[in-house]
Write a protein that holds these residues in place. Structure first.
Motif, PDB file in Angstrom:
ATOM      1  N   SER A 147       2.675  -1.822 -11.132  1.00  0.00           N
ATOM      2  CA  SER A 147       3.029  -1.534  -9.741  1.00  0.00           C
ATOM      3  C   SER A 147       4.432  -2.054  -9.493  1.00  0.00           C
ATOM      4  O   SER A 147       4.686  -3.255  -9.638  1.00  0.00           O
ATOM      5  N   ALA A 165     -14.115  -0.826  -5.793  1.00  0.00           N
ATOM      6  CA  ALA A 165     -12.763  -1.378  -5.825  1.00  0.00           C
ATOM      7  C   ALA A 165     -12.592  -2.228  -7.066  1.00  0.00           C
ATOM      8  O   ALA A 165     -13.553  -2.561  -7.764  1.00  0.00           O
ATOM      9  N   THR A 206      -0.734  -5.439   0.167  1.00  0.00           N
ATOM     10  CA  THR A 206      -1.217  -4.246   0.863  1.00  0.00           C
ATOM     11  C   THR A 206      -0.181  -3.126   0.833  1.00  0.00           C
ATOM     12  O   THR A 206       0.997  -3.342   1.122  1.00  0.00           O
ATOM     13  N   ILE A 212      -1.120   1.261  -7.359  1.00  0.00           N
ATOM     14  CA  ILE A 212      -1.489   0.749  -8.677  1.00  0.00           C
ATOM     15  C   ILE A 212      -1.650   1.918  -9.646  1.00  0.00           C
ATOM     16  O   ILE A 212      -2.370   2.885  -9.362  1.00  0.00           O
ATOM     17  N   GLY A 257      -5.180   3.499  -7.543  1.00  0.00           N
ATOM     18  CA  GLY A 257      -5.500   3.262  -6.143  1.00  0.00           C
ATOM     19  C   GLY A 257      -4.364   2.561  -5.430  1.00  0.00           C
ATOM     20  O   GLY A 257      -3.307   2.296  -6.014  1.00  0.00           O
ATOM     21  N   THR A 258      -4.576   2.240  -4.174  1.00  0.00           N
ATOM     22  CA  THR A 258      -3.584   1.555  -3.342  1.00  0.00           C
ATOM     23  C   THR A 258      -4.211   0.304  -2.748  1.00  0.00           C
ATOM     24  O   THR A 258      -5.333   0.350  -2.220  1.00  0.00           O
ATOM     25  N   VAL A 259      -3.504  -0.801  -2.823  1.00  0.00           N
ATOM     26  CA  VAL A 259      -4.044  -2.078  -2.329  1.00  0.00           C
ATOM     27  C   VAL A 259      -4.323  -1.988  -0.829  1.00  0.00           C
ATOM     28  O   VAL A 259      -3.455  -1.606  -0.038  1.00  0.00           O
ATOM     29  N   SER A 260      -5.548  -2.325  -0.451  1.00  0.00           N
ATOM     30  CA  SER A 260      -5.956  -2.260   0.951  1.00  0.00           C
ATOM     31  C   SER A 260      -6.016  -3.617   1.621  1.00  0.00           C
ATOM     32  O   SER A 260      -6.007  -3.716   2.850  1.00  0.00           O
ATOM     33  N   TYR A 270      -5.343  -8.163   0.793  1.00  0.00           N
ATOM     34  CA  TYR A 270      -5.109  -9.269  -0.128  1.00  0.00           C
ATOM     35  C   TYR A 270      -5.270 -10.589   0.599  1.00  0.00           C
ATOM     36  O   TYR A 270      -5.099 -10.675   1.819  1.00  0.00           O
ATOM     37  N   LYS A 317      -7.342  -6.460  -3.429  1.00  0.00           N
ATOM     38  CA  LYS A 317      -8.385  -5.453  -3.623  1.00  0.00           C
ATOM     39  C   LYS A 317      -7.773  -4.065  -3.483  1.00  0.00           C
ATOM     40  O   LYS A 317      -7.052  -3.794  -2.524  1.00  0.00           O
ATOM     41  N   TYR A 318      -8.036  -3.196  -4.457  1.00  0.00           N
ATOM     42  CA  TYR A 318      -7.625  -1.808  -4.277  1.00  0.00           C
ATOM     43  C   TYR A 318      -8.809  -0.875  -4.550  1.00  0.00           C
ATOM     44  O   TYR A 318      -9.442  -0.944  -5.603  1.00  0.00           O
TER      45      TYR A 318
END
Length: 409
Positions: free
Chosen positions: A215, A235, A245, A249, A258-261, A263, A271-272
């Motif tokens: 990333s 996740a 956030t 990734i 995914g995309t971090v939602s 932290y 978490k993603y």
């Protein structure tokens, strides 16, 4: 000296000396040191560790709950086949043992050795938290605060020990009658060592632990595959110093995972969401494909033996827990240019590399019993200690689950 090193731990009484044991379960000579123990086959290690972990877990559950006032901490010693219970009084220690046996009749309480603790774990946590609250008003920088597992006090790492030793807040605690004050709690001040974030290939859904993720030019590792407690969805948990956030990734082949939602820096965890995650880890070397199932999650206790599975290193085992209760204030998020406080565990692999750049976010696990093919989740890799590649710092999975409201898939 790094917080949690064996030399420091011995000075604080963090690790009890090995005692003679009549155990005859070893097919090879009985190990005299933890390093010799860690060199034994995993099945032999697990056969010794399993009953010790059961005892330590039963005592620790009580110490985190109804009998917190009597509980100092627990230390496992697989060489001596003992679990040392630190208690604030003989009666308190006896009560902890009796209640643990009542709650868990299967445990072997003859393994327990009770030693005195000057302070309960709860008292030391209150003192640590009070000191941490003063961090922005001190003439030095807090690096870490470690709770001595024998209940004797706090080990505080700072950037300027000379200044700290002349400061009332450390020497005697904040003035006043507040019982949560650190007044009276012994504090050992030392030069702190900062924690440096650590940097399989094109994993696809369902994603496993131990895979390469990238990333923004930073390489890290997939940690714990989880599912949400409510609402559905899957996740991956990795290290927050790898991605905050909104960070996208990718796997090593450039495909988006995914995309971090969300932290949380206090656990160095992010978490993603992903389309699916699987309860497996990529066991073996970095180039191997040998998935092993994940099952169960527990805390790590001093004297236990764990493994880590980072993308760069692959699986590294024989890591001894040397301090299970450390709060660090200098885990550097180089990507984001900041520092933050994070709580976790320090482990050491004597005279051998425990962690490398790129292992950040990777799974920390234990082999739960003799013959086990499953891996028991303990946490995620956060850092190595500056200048000490044999020392690894990780945050614990149970704390991460509670914070993100997730569970192991």
């Amino acid at each position: 000296m790094a917080i949690g090193t064996v030399a420091l731990s011995a000075a604080l009484g963090l690790i009890p000396a090995a005692a003679a044991s009549g155990d005859t379960s070893w097919s090879s000579p009985k190990p005299a040191t933890f390093d010799q123990f860690a060199a034994q086959p995993f099945d032999q290690q697990a056969s010794v560790l399993q009953p010790l972990r059961a005892v330590a877990g039963a005592l620790d559950d009580l110490g985190r709950g109804s009998l917190a006032a009597a509980y100092g901490d627990v230390v496992m010693d697989p060489v001596a086949d003992t679990v040392t219970l630190y208690a604030t009084s003989p009666a308190g220690g006896a009560a902890l043992v009796a209640q643990a046996k009542q709650d868990h009749p299967e445990i072997d309480t003859t393994l327990i050795r009770i030693k005195p603790a000057a302070y309960s774990k709860a008292q030391l946590h209150a003192a640590r938290d009070r000191l941490a609250a003063q961090a922005g008003h001190l003439p030095y920088q807090l690096v870490s605060v470690a709770v001595a597992v024998d209940g004797s006090g706090l080990e505080v790492g700072v950037d300027d020990p000379a200044a700290a030793k002349q400061t009332t807040a450390l020497a005697a605690g904040a003035a006043g009658s507040d019982p949560a004050s650190i007044a009276g709690v012994p504090v050992v001040v030392s030069q702190g060592s900062g924690m440096t974030g650590q940097t399989r290939y094109a994993d696809t859904s369902p994603y496993y632990a131990g895979g390469l993720i990238t990333s923004g030019g930073w390489d890290c590792t997939t940690g714990i595959p989880v599912a949400n407690n409510s609402g559905g969805g899957y996740a991956i948990i990795t290290a927050s110093h790898c991605a905050h956030t909104g960070a996208v990734i990718y796997n090593g082949g450039g495909a988006k995972e995914g995309t971090v939602s969300e932290y949380h820096e206090n656990w160095d965890a992010a978490k993603y969401p992903v389309s699916a995650s699987g309860a497996y880890e990529f066991d073996g070397s970095p180039s191997a494909y040998d998935p092993r199932p994940l099952s169960g999650t527990k805390y790590s206790y001093n004297g236990d033996s764990v493994c880590q599975d980072g993308y760069t290193s692959g699986v590294i085992c024989g890591i001894q827990v040397v301090n299970q209760d450390v709060q660090n204030f200098m885990v550097r998020g180089e990507r984001y240019g900041n520092t933050f406080a994070v709580r976790g565990v320090i482990g050491r692999r004597a005279n051998s590399t425990a962690v490398r750049p790129g292992d950040s976010g990777g799974l920390v696990f234990a082999i739960p019993y003799s013959g086990a093919t499953v891996r028991e989740v303990r946490g995620i890799v956060s850092a190595s200690v500056d200048g000490h590649s044999d020392e690894i710092f990780w945050t614990e999975a149970l704390d991460i689950y509670n914070t993100f409201h997730v569970h192991l898939v």
